[in-house]
Design an enzyme around this catalytic site. Structure first.
Site, short mmCIF file in Angstrom:
data_model
loop_
_atom_site.label_atom_id
_atom_site.label_comp_id
_atom_site.label_asym_id
_atom_site.label_seq_id
_atom_site.Cartn_x
_atom_site.Cartn_y
_atom_site.Cartn_z
N ARG A 234 0.57 -1.12 -0.17
CA ARG A 234 -0.35 -0.01 0.06
C ARG A 234 0.96 1.13 0.45
O ARG A 234 2.02 0.77 0.64
CB ARG A 234 -0.75 -0.04 1.14
CG ARG A 234 -2.19 -1.30 1.06
CD ARG A 234 -3.36 -0.84 0.21
NE ARG A 234 -4.17 -1.53 0.04
CZ ARG A 234 -4.50 -2.86 -0.74
NH1 ARG A 234 -3.09 -3.05 -1.31
NH2 ARG A 234 -5.28 -3.06 -0.29
N GLU B 225 -3.17 7.47 -4.08
CA GLU B 225 -4.45 6.41 -5.36
C GLU B 225 -5.02 7.66 -5.71
O GLU B 225 -6.44 7.33 -5.04
CB GLU B 225 -3.91 5.24 -5.21
CG GLU B 225 -2.58 5.14 -5.56
CD GLU B 225 -2.99 3.00 -5.32
OE1 GLU B 225 -4.41 2.37 -5.78
OE2 GLU B 225 -2.17 2.42 -4.70
N HIS C 32 -1.54 0.31 -9.67
CA HIS C 32 -1.74 -0.64 -9.12
C HIS C 32 -2.15 -2.07 -10.17
O HIS C 32 -3.61 -2.48 -9.57
CB HIS C 32 -2.65 -0.05 -8.11
CG HIS C 32 -3.21 -0.54 -6.38
ND1 HIS C 32 -3.61 0.04 -5.66
CD2 HIS C 32 -3.40 -1.87 -6.56
CE1 HIS C 32 -3.46 -0.95 -4.54
NE2 HIS C 32 -3.42 -2.56 -4.88
C1 DGY Z 1 -5.54 -6.30 -2.78
O1 DGY Z 1 -6.12 -7.54 -3.00
O2 DGY Z 1 -5.03 -5.52 -1.67
C2 DGY Z 1 -4.99 -5.80 -3.68
O3 DGY Z 1 -4.23 -4.59 -3.59
C3 DGY Z 1 -6.11 -5.41 -4.71
O4 DGY Z 1 -5.38 -5.59 -6.15
#
Ligand code: DGY
Length: 314
Positions: free
Chosen positions: A233, A262, A280
């Site tokens: 993240r 984002e 992402h």
């Molecule tokens: C998640 O599943 O948390 C991812 O970041 C989305 O692709």
């Protein structure tokens, strides 16, 4: 028939199955802000949300109709799960089905950054490539180097496995709790030790406990020829400190799939040639996204039957 809000359009077979079982609304307006999420909690019996939707604590205040959030995604830092639990709302996620796809993006970023694939692609597309040259766009070797994994969960281990068995890399990892893994990999005691590897890959979950875990001090522990990859993240990294290190040449490059705010990506970061920047894409294969949708829906179906969903997180 119970009402179900799906906050983004997902794989057609999953939506079709949902429509057979629920009165379904598929939200067309992008990510839900807090006010829209709060209203949805009053209007629907269950919600299938995803990353970017704002389910912070206030959304769970008052009298709620919705008692089930079947999140599409393994990460659920956009949902205040403690507030949800206090409000009697079950939250589930979609682990395992996206491990391989996400690990593959980690390797994509390691390789693309080390081998300057972004720069090379831009050069070819712009028509500026002058032909093969012995010293053109020299990157750095990946095979045989050391990788430091920050957060040795499922995805961290899948990356470690690929790095070690695919590229002969030595694996060190930093994990908050002791972890034994079924492959040659050394757990180190400090974040700084893992940051000192040739390649650093961040795979921790997001959330309050890891926010800005990778700060200026952690980045300063990297080698000047080190390459930094983040697929977890954006908020886990102090983005300004990372940009600063990249601009000063304090580290060699970065491969990023996630960003602090984002979809906003700072212009200073976009201007850096030594970065590979992806939007992402961690779990973005058709197969994986369908499996994620199916798992999220299966959890919601289990909840309607009065069962504890298999991937409940609170
Ligand atoms: C998640 O599943 O948390 C991812 O970041 C989305 O692709």
């Amino acid at each position: 028939m119970k009402t179900l809000l799906i906050t983004r359009d997902i794989a057609a077979p999953v939506v079709a199955q949902a429509r057979a079982l629920f009165d379904v609304t598929v939200h067309a307006g992008g990510a839900l802000d807090g006010a829209t999420a709060a209203q949805a909690m009053r209007d629907y019996d269950a919600i299938l949300p995803t990353l970017g939707d704002d389910f912070s604590a206030e959304v769970f205040d008052g009298d709620l109709r919705c008692k089930m959030l079947g999140n599409f995604g393994v990460g659920y830092n956009h949902i205040d799960v403690a507030a949800a639990r206090d409000a009697g709302v079950t939250v589930s996620n979609t682990p395992d089905v996206l491990t391989d796809a996400t690990a593959d993006i980690g390797l994509t970023l390691i390789l693309a950054t080390a081998r300057r694939a972004g720069e090379g692609e831009r050069m070819v597309r712009s028509g500026e490539w002058g032909g093969f040259g012995p010293k053109n766009l020299l990157g750095t070797h990946v095979t045989g180097k050391t990788v430091g994994i920050i957060g040795m969960g499922r995805i961290g281990q899948a990356i470690a496995h690929r790095c070690h068995f695919g590229f002969g890399m030595e694996v060190v990892f930093f994990n908050r709790s002791p972890k034994s893994v079924e492959m040659p990999a050394q757990q180190v005691d400090t974040l700084a030790e893992a940051m000192a590897a040739d390649f650093v890959v961040v795979t921790t979950p997001g959330g309050a406990e890891t926010t800005k875990l990778i700060d200026a001090t952690a980045i300063a522990a990297m080698k000047s020829n080190g390459i930094f990859v983040n697929i977890s993240r954006g908020e886990v990294v102090d983005e300004a400190a990372l940009i600063d290190a990249l601009e000063r040449g304090a580290i060699a490059g970065a491969g990023l799939d996630v960003y602090e705010n984002e979809p906003a990506v700072p212009a200073r970061l976009r201007a850096l040639e030594n970065c590979v920047l992806l939007p992402h894409l961690g779990s973005a294969t058709a197969e994986t996204r369908q499996a994620m949708g199916q798992m999220a829906l299966d959890n919601i179906i289990a909840w309607t039957r009065g069962e504890i969903p298999q991937q409940a997180v609170n």
